[in-house]
Motif scaffolding. Structure first.
Motif, PDB file in Angstrom:
ATOM      1  N   ARG A  81      46.472  34.250  39.475  1.00 36.69           N
ATOM      2  CA  ARG A  81      45.174  34.946  39.619  1.00 36.69           C
ATOM      3  C   ARG A  81      44.169  34.411  38.599  1.00 36.69           C
ATOM      4  N   ASP A  82      44.337  34.762  37.343  1.00 33.76           N
ATOM      5  CA  ASP A  82      43.363  34.356  36.325  1.00 33.76           C
ATOM      6  C   ASP A  82      43.341  32.834  36.207  1.00 33.76           C
ATOM      7  N   HIS A 111      45.517  40.824  26.396  1.00 40.53           N
ATOM      8  CA  HIS A 111      45.201  39.724  27.324  1.00 40.53           C
ATOM      9  C   HIS A 111      44.249  38.775  26.595  1.00 40.53           C
ATOM     10  N   HIS A 169      42.428  35.174  25.952  1.00 31.73           N
ATOM     11  CA  HIS A 169      42.060  33.811  26.329  1.00 31.73           C
ATOM     12  C   HIS A 169      42.073  32.996  25.032  1.00 31.73           C
ATOM     13  N   ASN A 201      43.746  31.359  29.720  1.00 33.74           N
ATOM     14  CA  ASN A 201      44.573  32.360  29.047  1.00 33.74           C
ATOM     15  C   ASN A 201      45.481  31.647  28.060  1.00 33.74           C
TER      16      ASN A 201
HETATM   17 MG    MG Z   1      41.262  37.030  31.943  1.00 33.09          MG
END
Ligand code: MG
Ligand code: HMG
Length: 301
Positions: A16-17, A208, A210, A250
């Protein structure tokens, strides 16, 4: 400071990301083959796609087909990003174990990302959360820009707490706190976790990061000292939000595993399989991915 955890749970967000910001469209067949590989790595959750408007995120326009075609491993929880009722309808049809709703602590990023003010977002998510729970699904709430916003600069912990409070009240099971632009340093992590952990148990919070400026591993280390043992990461370090200019991928699952294995912290994940799944998608994308431990692994082959 708490002792380091014995076990860390990783949510693999690369499908997804990782892909949402990629110009090159990965075919549905390749996505499915790759997610099936990820399903055999030992990871406990995979965010397999996003049921947003395909005009906004064309890279994931095949979310429904992906959801229908992947081989489900009963030990893996399959989740997806869901912005509204239309997205939930498609996600339930394609098959999800968890609906991951999302919004920002920053008004400007919220508007750019989901086209609404923070206040106008709540009723939309309330309905999604309620319907997803009624369908027996887990719901994770993402809160983006918890440290800094690409449009507004520093975000105060009170702004993050206000959104978290409202999402928990609305019924989310847990919250993933996003360093959307990868700008935080460990003191910011401490300043946010200190008030949050007086309100919520650590198992309700996921971090989460990055890794735009290479601080994610230091931030994970800090968060673990505060008792956090749930993190989102992405194979190879793929990722980025199209509505957060300048944000890199990420934190790489490969690099997180190198750290955790070195510290003797259990994850249940097979590092070699993660490297292989990273090489698979790297080849499909036709470019080198940023993970340093992936580069080391590839050179040693
Ligand atoms: Mg993200
Ligand atoms: P909108 O344009 O305000 O929606 O988008 P709308 O309700 O006004 O509808 C407009 C059109 O979109 C209509 O189609 C709807 O049918 C369609 P038309 O009649 O014009 O043909 N539509 C949809 N189509 C398919 N699936 C849907 C859907 N919803 C509406 N679910 C919306 C609002 C939220 C949908 C839009 O702004 C959007 O798709 N945004 C997504 C942005 C995004 O995906 N950003 C990246 C993910 S977030 C992130 O990366 C951060 C995170 O990783 C954590 C971190 O790092 O901090 C999670």
């Amino acid at each position: 400071m708490a002792r380091l955890p014995n076990y860390v749970q990783i949510k693999e967000v690369a499908p997804r990301d990782g892909l949402q910001n990629e110009k090159k469209f990965i075919s549905t067949a390749d996505k499915v083959a790759w997610i099936n590989m990820l399903s055999e790595t030992g990871v406990s959750e995979i965010e397999y796609s996003s049921f947003v408007n395909p005009k906004w995120i064309p890279a994931l326009k095949d979310a429904r087909d992906v959801g229908k075609q992947i081989k489900r491993n009963p030990n893996v929880l399959y989740s997806a990003l869901v912005p509204n009722m239309k997205g939930l309808e498609f996600a339930l049809e394609a098959g999800i174990d968890s609906a991951n709703v999302f919004m920002s602590a920053s008004e400007s990023h919220n508007k750019k990302n989901i086209n609404k003010s923070i206040d106008d977002t709540y009723p939309v998510l309330d309905e999604v959360i309620q319907e997803a729970k009624q369908a027996g699904k887990r719901v994770t709430g993402y809160v983006s820009t918890v440290f800094d916003c690409p449009y507004e600069g520093k975000i105060e912990p009170e702004d993050v707490i206000r959104v978290c409070e409202r999402l928990f009240k609305s019924g989310v099971d847990d919250i993933s706190l996003g360093d959307t632009i990868g700008s935080a340093v460990p003191t910011q992590v401490e300043q946010l976790l200190t008030p949050l952990l007086t309100r919520y148990p650590s198992e309700k919070l996921i971090l989460h990061f990055h890794d735009t400026r290479g601080m994610a591993i230091a931030n994970i280390m800090t968060a673990m000292h505060y008792g956090i043992n749930r993190f989102d990461s992405s194979v190879g370090g793929l990722g980025g939000c199209p509505y957060a200019p300048g944000a890199a991928g990420n934190v790489a699952t490969n690099d997180v595993l190198y750290l955790l294995n070195g510290l003797g912290i259990e994850t249940g994940i097979n590092e070699k399989r993660i490297q292989e799944a990273s090489l698979f998608i790297q080849k499909k994308l036709g470019k080198l991915l940023p993970s340093r431990s992936l580069a080391y692994f590839a050179n040693a082959q």
